[in-house]
Design a protein around this motif. Structure first.
Motif, PDB file in Angstrom:
ATOM      1  N   TYR A  31     -14.522 -13.260 -28.118  1.00  0.00           N
ATOM      2  CA  TYR A  31     -13.591 -13.379 -26.978  1.00  0.00           C
ATOM      3  C   TYR A  31     -14.132 -12.750 -25.691  1.00  0.00           C
ATOM      4  CZ  TYR A  31     -10.128 -14.790 -30.463  1.00  0.00           C
ATOM      5  OH  TYR A  31      -9.465 -15.448 -31.459  1.00  0.00           O
ATOM      6  N   GLU A  32     -15.187 -11.890 -25.815  1.00  0.00           N
ATOM      7  CA  GLU A  32     -15.720 -11.192 -24.635  1.00  0.00           C
ATOM      8  C   GLU A  32     -16.173 -12.191 -23.559  1.00  0.00           C
ATOM      9  OE1 GLU A  32     -15.888  -7.994 -23.820  1.00  0.00           O
ATOM     10  OE2 GLU A  32     -14.894  -7.376 -25.677  1.00  0.00           O
ATOM     11  N   HIS A  33     -15.790 -11.930 -22.313  1.00  0.00           N
ATOM     12  CA  HIS A  33     -16.150 -12.743 -21.128  1.00  0.00           C
ATOM     13  C   HIS A  33     -15.540 -14.142 -21.122  1.00  0.00           C
ATOM     14  CE1 HIS A  33     -18.873  -9.497 -20.415  1.00  0.00           C
ATOM     15  NE2 HIS A  33     -19.612  -9.776 -21.490  1.00  0.00           N
ATOM     16  N   PHE A  34     -14.764 -14.486 -22.160  1.00  0.00           N
ATOM     17  CA  PHE A  34     -14.140 -15.811 -22.202  1.00  0.00           C
ATOM     18  C   PHE A  34     -12.616 -15.726 -22.206  1.00  0.00           C
ATOM     19  CE2 PHE A  34     -18.380 -16.843 -23.639  1.00  0.00           C
ATOM     20  CZ  PHE A  34     -18.606 -18.094 -23.101  1.00  0.00           C
ATOM     21  N   ALA A  35     -12.089 -14.732 -22.928  1.00  0.00           N
ATOM     22  CA  ALA A  35     -10.634 -14.624 -23.086  1.00  0.00           C
ATOM     23  C   ALA A  35     -10.258 -13.156 -23.187  1.00  0.00           C
ATOM     24  CB  ALA A  35     -10.195 -15.377 -24.334  1.00  0.00           C
ATOM     25  N   CYS A  36      -8.961 -12.892 -23.383  1.00  0.00           N
ATOM     26  CA  CYS A  36      -8.504 -11.512 -23.562  1.00  0.00           C
ATOM     27  C   CYS A  36      -8.929 -11.063 -24.968  1.00  0.00           C
ATOM     28  CB  CYS A  36      -6.989 -11.445 -23.412  1.00  0.00           C
ATOM     29  SG  CYS A  36      -6.320  -9.821 -23.844  1.00  0.00           S
ATOM     30  N   PRO A  37      -9.741 -10.007 -25.091  1.00  0.00           N
ATOM     31  CA  PRO A  37     -10.239  -9.585 -26.411  1.00  0.00           C
ATOM     32  C   PRO A  37      -9.117  -9.126 -27.354  1.00  0.00           C
ATOM     33  CG  PRO A  37     -11.290  -8.340 -24.622  1.00  0.00           C
ATOM     34  CD  PRO A  37     -10.219  -9.166 -24.006  1.00  0.00           C
ATOM     35  N   ASP A  38      -7.994  -8.651 -26.780  1.00  0.00           N
ATOM     36  CA  ASP A  38      -6.905  -8.112 -27.615  1.00  0.00           C
ATOM     37  C   ASP A  38      -5.878  -9.179 -27.990  1.00  0.00           C
ATOM     38  OD1 ASP A  38      -8.057  -5.594 -27.377  1.00  0.00           O
ATOM     39  OD2 ASP A  38      -7.032  -5.244 -25.461  1.00  0.00           O
ATOM     40  N   HIS A  39      -5.547 -10.083 -27.052  1.00  0.00           N
ATOM     41  CA  HIS A  39      -4.458 -11.036 -27.301  1.00  0.00           C
ATOM     42  C   HIS A  39      -4.919 -12.485 -27.347  1.00  0.00           C
ATOM     43  CE1 HIS A  39      -2.615  -7.402 -25.456  1.00  0.00           C
ATOM     44  NE2 HIS A  39      -1.862  -7.521 -26.526  1.00  0.00           N
ATOM     45  N   HIS A  40      -6.234 -12.721 -27.118  1.00  0.00           N
ATOM     46  CA  HIS A  40      -6.875 -14.016 -27.375  1.00  0.00           C
ATOM     47  C   HIS A  40      -6.365 -15.157 -26.478  1.00  0.00           C
ATOM     48  CE1 HIS A  40      -7.227 -12.165 -31.700  1.00  0.00           C
ATOM     49  NE2 HIS A  40      -7.882 -11.474 -30.782  1.00  0.00           N
TER      50      HIS A  40
END
Length: 956
Positions: free
Chosen positions: A250-259
């Protein structure tokens, strides 16, 4: 052939123009002036603009003509030297609540483009920044996972404001969705779902579940695109990797915690006029109708059982109805009597009835006075409250009505008021759209900034390398448009302000800025008093704008009364010498010096100082009666406390946007109307208004038309025509024929009016792709009455002859009739002697309509009564000679024992007032205070007051 250097008009006979021939120099700033009703607008708009526009429309196809309302040919021999013409009139803005300053100036289009291009999204759970990705980019990233991985596409679902969860679920079913997660638990929409309405649930919809294979890229892309469409252009999508995602997925593409992923954004995603982007509750208007509790109580002194409440809420005659069971059960459960006067019931009972039992169950009991057992008896029910019930009914009617025409039931609308939307708080957009920011601000925050603040913010913006070129181009365009609005004196407004809250003068200046930004040359611009509503401090900005248009290579023609604007013109034309039948000639034409030296020029007298409006020799003393406003906080008002003296002439002054209208129109006028008449309106934010008992009536005299159809005229408005009809009906011949007063009415069928033209005197023939043609009625020859009606005469004058008389002639004709002589005499004193009694109200200017209303009030003065008259910028459209007559009328009202409050920028009105209240010191957020109050002489001594500075120059 040499280039034409002037616009040549020959033989203009439009309205009251008397065969006028005049030349107007091209590429110059020309002012057309003259007293009200002299024929200025007839020359500028009906002849010059009308001919220019008509000739342009003549050049288009018949097909296009049939879809455009055609203009009538002006009564003129010829007009030569015309260019493409643009009229910038002082009409108030669009009444559509969706129209804002941003949409009128097209600035919103650029702002939306900026957010779609350079906006940064934020996770709805933790607000972590997200960059936008297209459906293809998201699909490509997902297909990088190992084959056989199961992924779920999800989207958040928000409960619709004011509705229960079952309504939200039904909406999802209608869109074809089947699976949900409620608080993490999977459920099927095919089942009957039970949810606790008092709790807030986290709901996610499962859009698709895909097992990755080597060929799933296209399926995944289409699935994401279809999901965005099905979810009303949702811009957030959640990608869950079942069994857990690899580290760094999810890094640099989306929220790492909530996807959450942010999908590709388009400008329409930020448009409140697009249903998919607009707030669900207010549908993009920013305001929504809510029930006002005190409107549900019609007689607070009565008990509930005797009719204290509105019939819609509780009908006392239905002894066996379910509402009677409900009211009786509530009274037993919460221990109050249905026979106690409503205003004596405790506050908590009022809260219960309006807002419900807050989830508490109420046992339904059979009332002892009911004759039949109701189906509700014996059950336990919650009570939602009258307010919630009425709002639910209203939403139900709106949804069930057709999309083309919303049916709004009157019985509910009567109890509702327009308030800021409780869901979006006036932002007009869905919550998701507001999570996208540029420079840390969302689009609503930028729309609420005053223009100077917004301009400063835009200059500080810095963008990522990949979007920098595009974003900076958009910002440059925004900078240009906003700078023009500031230069023209509109620094205090914001882009989100509704067009219907903007004055005619402000709207005209907005249109002027739009024209400058177009940078056209060779055009002909015609303007109608652009200085309206401007404080003397700001009028120089408008003059500079007009000069800019001229310097671009355009011809600018301005209808104007402002001496400063007239003084800056290259060429001046004065139409006159008097109004109506006394005008219609060119009195003087030439440079400023030519006009000043013309002995017959009324304007020249004021310009040269030969004629002045004198400063009153003595001001009225203040008494000990005041209207008191406490804690005024509407719009930009800063908790203002103010005492307004009564029985004097008061002028409220201040620069544009300083808070004058908010204080007088929104708070004082509305609150007094509520106190005096129980009006169903809501006043602006304030604590108290004291002193309502000191005035009998509150009368607002504005410049709105006195009638909207061709049969309405000054005689019907003032009440003269009723007496004139009585006189004709009392003539021996009329009595013999059995005529009554109503038979002489133009609106009464089968009386003495001509039935062929229905009393209009003209026949209008509608042509498909040409202007409507008006011809004189062949039966009555324009007299409006039948031959039989015209045979009834008073001193050899028929009723048609009387309606054709001017006020001056009628005053002489009816000299022996006390009532008519009194009313006509007052109209004469106010300078309305040139109007004909039967002149259609639709042909009166705003200033004329206002003086007709004033003469009506002056004629009604009763000894002992004390009215409060409120006038907002009454000098609009008035020449200095007319202002002198207006001041005479206002002073007569005060001498008659009344109070007059005038909101005004005109220095001659300010210096004539007994008491001035100056708001400011600046407009917008820099205003909202009372800067100075007292006599004009006292205000002139206040250094911080802009009004005081200009008053010093006219007080001498």
């Amino acid at each position: 052939m040499s280039i034409r250097t002037s616009i040549e008009i020959s033989g203009a006979k439009q309205n009251n123009l008397k065969n006028v021939s005049v030349e107007i120099p091209r590429d110059k700033l020309t002012v057309i002036t003259g007293v009200s009703g002299s024929g200025k607008s007839s020359l500028a708009f009906d002849v010059i603009y009308g001919e220019g526009q008509r000739r342009f429309l003549d050049s288009i196809s018949n097909f296009a003509k049939s879809r455009i309302s055609q203009l009538k040919k002006a009564k003129v021999d010829y007009v030569r030297g015309l260019s493409p013409v643009i009229a910038i009139e002082q009409k108030k803005g669009n009444n559509n609540p969706r129209s804002t300053v941003g949409t009128v100036t097209d600035t919103n289009d650029y702002l939306r483009l900026l957010f779609a291009t350079a906006g940064t999204g934020h996770c709805p759970e933790c607000s972590k920044p997200l960059r936008q990705l297209s459906a293809a980019q998201i699909a490509e990233h997902i297909t990088g996972l190992p084959e056989g991985t199961v992924i779920e596409l999800r989207a958040p679902v928000y409960k619709i404001y004011g509705e229960d969860y079952s309504y939200t679920f039904q909406q999802l079913r209608e869109k074809g969705f089947k699976h949900l997660l409620i608080d993490g638990e999977p459920v099927s929409l095919g089942d009957e779902l039970e949810t606790d309405e008092s709790k807030s649930h986290v709901i996610e919809i499962v859009i698709d579940r895909i097992t990755l294979r080597h060929d799933t890229y296209i399926q995944l892309t289409k699935s994401i695109e279809a999901a965005i469409l099905a979810l009303d252009e949702d811009i957030m999508i959640k990608v869950e990797v079942m069994g857990g995602a690899p580290e760094g997925f999810y890094e640099h593409f989306a929220c790492p915690d909530h996807h959450f992923f942010l999908c590709d954004m388009q400008p329409f995603h930020f448009s409140f006029n697009t249903p998919a982007s607009a707030c669900h509750t207010c549908l993009g208007v920013g305001m929504s109708y809510v029930v006002e509790p005190h409107f549900l109580v019609v007689a607070p002194e009565k008990s509930i059982s005797r009719g204290a409440l509105k019939n819609t809420v509780f009908n006392t005659s239905g002894k066996d109805s379910y509402r009677t069971v409900l009211m009786y059960s509530l009274s037993q459960k919460y221990n109050f009597s249905l026979d106690t006067p409503f205003h004596e019931l405790p506050k908590e009972i009022h809260e219960l009835l309006f807002f419900g039992s807050r989830g508490e169950l109420v046992p339904m009991l059979q009332p002892p006075f009911s004759q039949k057992k109701n189906w509700l008896t014996g059950r336990d029910r919650t009570f939602a409250g009258f307010v919630h019930e009425m709002e639910s009914w209203y939403k139900h009617y709106i949804r069930k009505s057709s999309t083309t025409e919303a049916f709004e039931p009157t019985f509910i609308k009567d109890c509702m008021i327009e308030k800021i939307c409780p869901e979006c708080s006036g932002a007009r957009l869905k919550q998701q759209r507001l999570q996208v920011t540029v420079g840390g601000k969302n689009i609503d925050q930028l729309s609420r900034m005053q223009l100077q603040e917004l301009l400063a913010f835009l200059t500080t913006l810095r963008f990522e390398q990949e979007v920098r070129d595009v974003a900076e181009t958009i910002v440059r365009e925004l900078h240009t448009r906003i700078s023009l609005l500031i230069e023209i004196g509109l620094h205090y407004i914001n882009l989100g302000r509704r067009s219907d809250s903007i004055s005619g003068g402000e709207m005209q200046r907005i249109k002027m800025s739009t024209q400058i930004s177009s940078e056209l040359m060779g055009m002909l611009y015609i303007m109608d008093e652009p200085s309206i509503g401007l404080h003397p401090r700001d009028s120089g900005r408008v003059i500079d704008t007009m000069k800019k248009l001229r310097d671009l290579g355009n011809t600018v023609i301005v209808v104007e009364h402002d001496l400063e604007t007239i003084g800056c013109a290259d060429h001046i034309i004065e139409i006159g010498p008097g109004p109506g039948i006394h005008g219609g000639n060119v009195v003087a034409s030439g440079t400023l010096e030519d006009i000043k030296s013309a002995a017959e020029s009324v304007t020249g007298g004021y310009l040269s100082g030969r004629t002045v409006i004198p400063v009153p020799e003595q001001r009225r003393n203040l008494g000990d009666t005041f209207l008191s406003i406490q804690g005024a906080r509407e719009n930009n008002l800063k908790d203002v406390d103010l005492d307004i003296p009564l029985n004097v002439f008061i002028c409220i002054t201040g620069v544009s946007g300083s808070g004058k209208s908010s204080l007088i129109n929104e708070i004082l006028t509305k609150q007094l109307k509520i106190d005096k008449t129980g009006a169903r309106i809501v006043a602006g934010k304030h604590d108290y208004v004291f002193g309502a008992d000191l005035v009998n009536h509150v009368i607002n005299i504005d410049q709105s038309p006195i009638g909207r159809n061709s049969k309405s005229n000054p005689a019907t408005y003032i009440g003269l025509y009723d007496k004139i009809r009585d006189l004709f009906a009392s003539q021996p011949e009329a009595v013999e024929r059995g005529y009554q007063s109503i038979d002489f009415s133009l609106t009464h069928a089968n009386g003495t009016r001509c039935e062929h033209c229905a009393g209009d005197g003209i026949i209008v023939t509608s042509l498909q792709f040409m202007a409507d043609i008006e011809t004189i009625c062949p039966v009555c020859k324009g007299n409006r009455f039948s031959e039989e009606g015209l045979e009834i005469r008073i001193r050899d004058k028929s009723i048609s002859d009387v309606l054709e008389m001017t006020v001056e002639e009628a005053a002489e004709f009816f000299a022996d009739h006390k009532y008519l002589k009194h009313k006509l005499g007052i109209m004469n004193e106010l300078g309305l002697g040139y109007l004909t009694l039967g002149q259609s109200s639709t042909t009166l200017s705003g200033g004329e309509a206002q003086r007709v209303k004033l003469s009506n009030e002056l004629a009604k003065i009763k000894r002992g009564a004390h009215n409060l008259y409120i006038l907002d910028e009454p000098t609009t459209g008035l020449h200095l000679a007319d202002i002198q007559k207006l001041l005479l009328a206002l002073n007569k009202l005060v001498d008659g024992g009344h109070s007059v409050i005038v909101i005004e920028h005109h220095l001659d009105v300010m210096k004539s007032a007994d008491y001035i209240i100056d708001m400011g010191p600046e407009g917008g957020s820099g205003g909202g205070y009372v800067v100075a109050e007292g006599t004009p002489e006292q205000v002139a001594k206040v250094e911080v007051s802009h009004t005081g500075r200009y008053l010093r120059s006219v007080l001498g």
